[in-house]
Design an enzyme around this catalytic site. Structure first.
Site, short mmCIF file in Angstrom:
data_model
loop_
_atom_site.label_atom_id
_atom_site.label_comp_id
_atom_site.label_asym_id
_atom_site.label_seq_id
_atom_site.Cartn_x
_atom_site.Cartn_y
_atom_site.Cartn_z
N ARG A 31 -6.47 -6.95 0.25
CA ARG A 31 -5.87 -7.77 1.30
C ARG A 31 -5.89 -7.04 2.63
O ARG A 31 -6.01 -5.82 2.70
CB ARG A 31 -4.42 -8.15 0.97
CG ARG A 31 -3.46 -6.96 0.85
CD ARG A 31 -2.62 -6.72 2.09
NE ARG A 31 -1.82 -5.51 1.99
CZ ARG A 31 -2.21 -4.33 2.41
NH1 ARG A 31 -3.41 -4.16 2.95
NH2 ARG A 31 -1.43 -3.26 2.29
N GLU A 37 4.59 -5.51 9.00
CA GLU A 37 4.35 -4.23 8.31
C GLU A 37 5.66 -3.49 8.08
O GLU A 37 6.49 -3.40 8.99
CB GLU A 37 3.40 -3.39 9.17
CG GLU A 37 2.40 -2.60 8.40
CD GLU A 37 1.42 -3.48 7.63
OE1 GLU A 37 1.67 -3.74 6.44
OE2 GLU A 37 0.43 -3.91 8.22
N HIS A 38 5.80 -3.01 6.86
CA HIS A 38 7.02 -2.31 6.44
C HIS A 38 8.25 -3.22 6.55
O HIS A 38 9.35 -2.75 6.82
CB HIS A 38 7.20 -1.00 7.21
CG HIS A 38 6.17 0.03 6.82
ND1 HIS A 38 6.30 0.80 5.69
CD2 HIS A 38 4.98 0.37 7.38
CE1 HIS A 38 5.24 1.59 5.59
NE2 HIS A 38 4.42 1.34 6.59
N GLY A 128 -8.27 3.77 -1.17
CA GLY A 128 -7.47 4.55 -0.22
C GLY A 128 -7.67 4.11 1.22
O GLY A 128 -7.44 4.88 2.14
N SER A 132 -5.21 -2.30 -0.21
CA SER A 132 -4.58 -2.63 -1.49
C SER A 132 -5.54 -2.61 -2.66
O SER A 132 -5.54 -3.52 -3.50
CB SER A 132 -3.91 -4.00 -1.43
OG SER A 132 -2.80 -3.94 -0.63
N ASP A 178 1.56 -6.76 -1.42
CA ASP A 178 0.17 -6.61 -1.85
C ASP A 178 -0.10 -7.40 -3.13
O ASP A 178 -1.14 -8.06 -3.26
CB ASP A 178 -0.15 -5.13 -2.07
CG ASP A 178 0.16 -4.29 -0.84
OD1 ASP A 178 0.33 -4.88 0.24
OD2 ASP A 178 0.25 -3.06 -0.97
C1 GLA Z 1 2.03 -0.74 1.33
C2 GLA Z 1 2.98 -1.33 0.30
C3 GLA Z 1 3.47 -2.72 0.74
C4 GLA Z 1 4.02 -2.69 2.16
C5 GLA Z 1 3.04 -1.99 3.10
C6 GLA Z 1 3.62 -1.81 4.49
O1 GLA Z 1 0.86 -1.48 1.40
O2 GLA Z 1 2.34 -1.45 -0.95
O3 GLA Z 1 4.43 -3.20 -0.17
O4 GLA Z 1 5.28 -2.10 2.19
O5 GLA Z 1 2.66 -0.72 2.61
O6 GLA Z 1 3.79 -3.04 5.10
#
Ligand code: GLA
Length: 391
Positions: A31, A37-38, A128, A132, A178
């Protein structure tokens, strides 16, 4: 490579490794998060889309006996054998197989009896890269197990089972974004997820005039390290100082009033989260209205906040966003930001479709000039979520 071709390729790899045809083939996408984000572990909103990069697993019943599962990977990471007569436990820290093994354990824990099988995993989700790859591997495994056992899970349950696998078997305390998008993505749609109610809502994004360009900085991101968990803890501390259950319940005014009795760093983390939740809701409105200048500005604001308040960017991600700003709307870029957990990985840019070739060329050459690293770029339309290709 289309998903169909990727499925065929994985089937061929299965024949090469296992010497017979697979009976089941399942796939799940990576994805890119457009914004939000976060925010997922703060009960907020996220707005990701599935990309047309998939992890595919081909499998067939075990040839010799029923009690073992054998997992192979075409990434050359070594095979793993699971004895189904005993408890299924995580392997060494960082092992790729912890993700599928955790999902298998989750299914077994619910009473599923897949029996022994051999499986070959193949993926074109960059590893990495903040796209995801781990969720894609978990969700592909869950989709394969649904095909094998004939028991389909509710999509939310399935995503939560995969998230638990990542927590318990890979040691990464991720949110739900994700796994949700990998399970529930739909072609030509973003997915607005309310991470508190866990209600997903599809947001159409089919305007052919705009494209999302993914720019991989080729700086590896490593989230199982402590920084992610540290951010989560700081958010929890901030919520506590504000007297709310989670930062979803706070607003900018409350935060300013509480500033004096908070750690400065917790204050800045909370400022990011509170602002980002608002930006995500506005951006979803912007996408619905095809208001690209607004969506683009929100993406830039998100990046600034992630860089300065949340401190999860890195010089290479900042370089990509800086170059995008230099190209600007006249050159075809509406917005750009880091995407995913941060500390490397990918940026995502909202680009006019007719300018994609030129923008890609300028971004790539200027990025390489500034950092000495060759980036990888690709465009993806919002793609479909997990699917069974055979079985
Ligand atoms: C990673 C985590 C998600 C999310 C993002 C930040 O991808 O797996 O759950 O917290 O960081 O948005």
């Amino acid at each position: 490579m289309t998903l169909h071709e990727l499925g065929q390729h994985t089937a061929e790899q299965f024949v090469r490794v296992c010497g017979r045809q697979p009976l089941w083939i399942a796939a799940a996408p990576g994805r890119v998060n457009v914004i939000g984000e976060h925010t997922d572990y703060n009960d907020g909103f996220v707005l990701p889309m599935a990309i047309d990069r998939y992890t595919v697993i081909a499998a067939a019943p075990a040839a010799d006996g029923d009690g073992w599962i054998q997992l192979h990977s075409t990434a050359g990471n070594g095979a793993v054998s699971l004895d189904l007569s005993g408890p299924v436990t995580p392997g060494s820290k960082g092992a790729w197989s912890n993700y599928p093994v955790g999902v298998i354990a989750g299914f077994l824990g619910r009473g599923a009896r897949p029996g022994g099988f051999d499986a070959v995993v193949h993926s074109n989700v960059p590893l990495g890269g903040g796209l995801s790859s781990s969720a894609a591997l978990e969700v592909a495994t869950a989709t394969l197990l649904e095909a094998i056992t004939g028991q389909k899970l509710d999509p939310v349950d399935k995503a939560l089972l995969c998230q638990k696998a990542e927590h318990d078997y890979a040691g990464m305390p991720c949110g739900i974004m994700d796994q949700f998008i990998s399970v529930m993505g739909k072609q030509d749609h973003l997915l607005l997820v309310d991470c508190r109610s866990r209600r997903p809502e599809l947001v159409p994004m089919s305007d052919p005039a705009m494209a999302l360009l993914v720019v991989n900085t080729n700086v590896k991101h490593e989230l199982t390290g402590g920084e992610y968990a540290k951010r989560r803890a700081q958010c929890e501390q901030a919520a506590k100082a504000l007297g709310v259950a989670s930062l979803r319940d706070a607003d900018a005014e409350m935060l300013e009033r509480a500033r004096g009795r908070m750690e400065e760093v917790d204050y800045r983390r909370a400022r990011h989260v509170i602002g980002e939740i608002e930006r995500t809701l506005h951006a979803a409105e912007g996408v619905r209205a095809s208001n690209w200048p607004t969506v683009g500005q929100l993406m830039y604001a998100s990046h600034t906040s992630l860089r300065d308040d949340y401190e999860v960017s890195c010089p290479e991600l900042d370089a990509v966003v800086g170059i995008a700003l230099d190209i600007g709307p006249k050159g075809g870029v509406a917005g750009c930001r880091m995407t995913g957990g941060g500390f490397g990985g990918c940026a995502v840019a909202l680009v006019r479709t007719d300018a994609v070739a030129e923008v890609s060329e300028r971004l790539a050459s200027e990025y390489e000039r500034r950092t000495g690293i060759e980036p990888a770029l690709f465009v993806s339309r919002p793609a479909a979520g997990a699917t069974v290709l055979k079985g």
